[in-house]
Design an enzyme around this catalytic site. Sequence first.
Site, PDB file in Angstrom:
ATOM      1  N   HIS A 132      53.358  33.640  50.372  1.00  0.00           N
ATOM      2  CA  HIS A 132      52.298  34.643  50.358  1.00  0.00           C
ATOM      3  C   HIS A 132      51.342  34.448  49.184  1.00  0.00           C
ATOM      4  CE1 HIS A 132      55.411  36.648  47.816  1.00  0.00           C
ATOM      5  NE2 HIS A 132      54.357  37.117  47.162  1.00  0.00           N
ATOM      6  N   ASN A 170      71.912  26.692  39.228  1.00  0.00           N
ATOM      7  CA  ASN A 170      73.166  27.144  39.822  1.00  0.00           C
ATOM      8  C   ASN A 170      73.863  25.982  40.508  1.00  0.00           C
ATOM      9  OD1 ASN A 170      73.117  27.464  43.012  1.00  0.00           O
ATOM     10  ND2 ASN A 170      71.069  27.988  42.288  1.00  0.00           N
ATOM     11  N   SER A 204      75.640  30.801  38.180  1.00  0.00           N
ATOM     12  CA  SER A 204      74.214  31.048  38.393  1.00  0.00           C
ATOM     13  C   SER A 204      73.596  31.484  37.078  1.00  0.00           C
ATOM     14  CB  SER A 204      74.019  32.143  39.449  1.00  0.00           C
ATOM     15  OG  SER A 204      72.648  32.409  39.661  1.00  0.00           O
ATOM     16  N   ASN A 254      78.426  42.706  43.299  1.00  0.00           N
ATOM     17  CA  ASN A 254      77.837  43.631  42.338  1.00  0.00           C
ATOM     18  C   ASN A 254      76.319  43.439  42.284  1.00  0.00           C
ATOM     19  OD1 ASN A 254      76.783  44.405  39.612  1.00  0.00           O
ATOM     20  ND2 ASN A 254      78.879  45.117  39.345  1.00  0.00           N
ATOM     21  N   ARG A 275      77.470  25.602  43.188  1.00  0.00           N
ATOM     22  CA  ARG A 275      78.424  26.428  43.913  1.00  0.00           C
ATOM     23  C   ARG A 275      79.150  25.610  44.981  1.00  0.00           C
ATOM     24  NH1 ARG A 275      73.287  27.320  45.299  1.00  0.00           N
ATOM     25  NH2 ARG A 275      72.680  26.920  47.458  1.00  0.00           N
ATOM     26  N   GLY A 308      78.144  42.270  49.621  1.00  0.00           N
ATOM     27  CA  GLY A 308      78.722  43.347  48.849  1.00  0.00           C
ATOM     28  C   GLY A 308      79.061  43.023  47.419  1.00  0.00           C
ATOM     29  N   HIS A 351      66.042  28.081  35.712  1.00  0.00           N
ATOM     30  CA  HIS A 351      67.075  28.534  36.646  1.00  0.00           C
ATOM     31  C   HIS A 351      68.008  27.362  36.928  1.00  0.00           C
ATOM     32  CE1 HIS A 351      68.269  28.226  40.986  1.00  0.00           C
ATOM     33  NE2 HIS A 351      68.899  29.339  40.662  1.00  0.00           N
TER      34      HIS A 351
END
Length: 284
Positions: free
Chosen positions: A184, A122, A106, A269, A124, A267, A120
Amino acid sequence: MQEQRHIAAMWFRELRDRIVQAFEDLEDRHDSERPAGRFEVTPTQRGDDGGGGLMSVMRGGRVFEKVGVNWSEVHGSLSPKAQAAMAARGVPGIEQDPRFWASGISLVAHMQNPHAPAVHMNTRMFWTPGAWWFGGGSDLNPCIEYAEDTAYFHDVLRAACQPHGVGYYQRFKAWADEYFFIPHRGRARGVGGIFYDDLNTGSWEADFAFTKSVGEAFLPAFLPLAEKRMTQDFSDSDRDIQLVHRGLYAEYNLVYDRGTKFGLETGHNPDAVLMSLPPLAKWV
């Protein structure tokens, strides 16, 4: 599938290494009194036995104000919330067995020069006992748009998609336009690119080959634009435009981005998950 998982994880790691080197080389090519930027590399860990990765962040460089290039290989059991989200997406067997494995790269780059576009990327691979799939993409986020830069970026991505499937580029471009939209604000985050998820055609080899093409296309698509714009003169007004646009980027990543939500819920980092946030931003 264990062998394929290893192959994918090592390829994502190798791509990470190449991009880090290319960005440091670009820093060296910029003629500036500011010291050339270098990545600070920090190992990351998900719990005691859930895998981890490498968080690589450069701050205050000649070209990059902040850029993160993260690689990870993690595993474990999904939280009930993440498990429910996977079930809602139709992942087979996930309600009975919450185990997962994921690996990927990423990248988010925020530039010193307001004329150089943020970017950007990424790619995976995700595995559960009942399914596997690939996802990823790349999108350009200029605060000051140049039509020729946008066209060039999309041309490179189109060429990368073409050998792998009829209509891949148009399909995944449309997906990016929808995904990288800020409801938004009623506007897109940038000028788009491609985005895909849940890619499983039944051929792991074909889907991995496409994912590799997406990753391989990143440097040819982005580096020429960064190098062209990195020494362009800019004003205080240009810098102000850049900071406001970064506010939009932060809003999107904190409110809507699927990867941010997944990383925090499983969970990983938090510094690695949130490395995409810009170093400075403002709101009007």
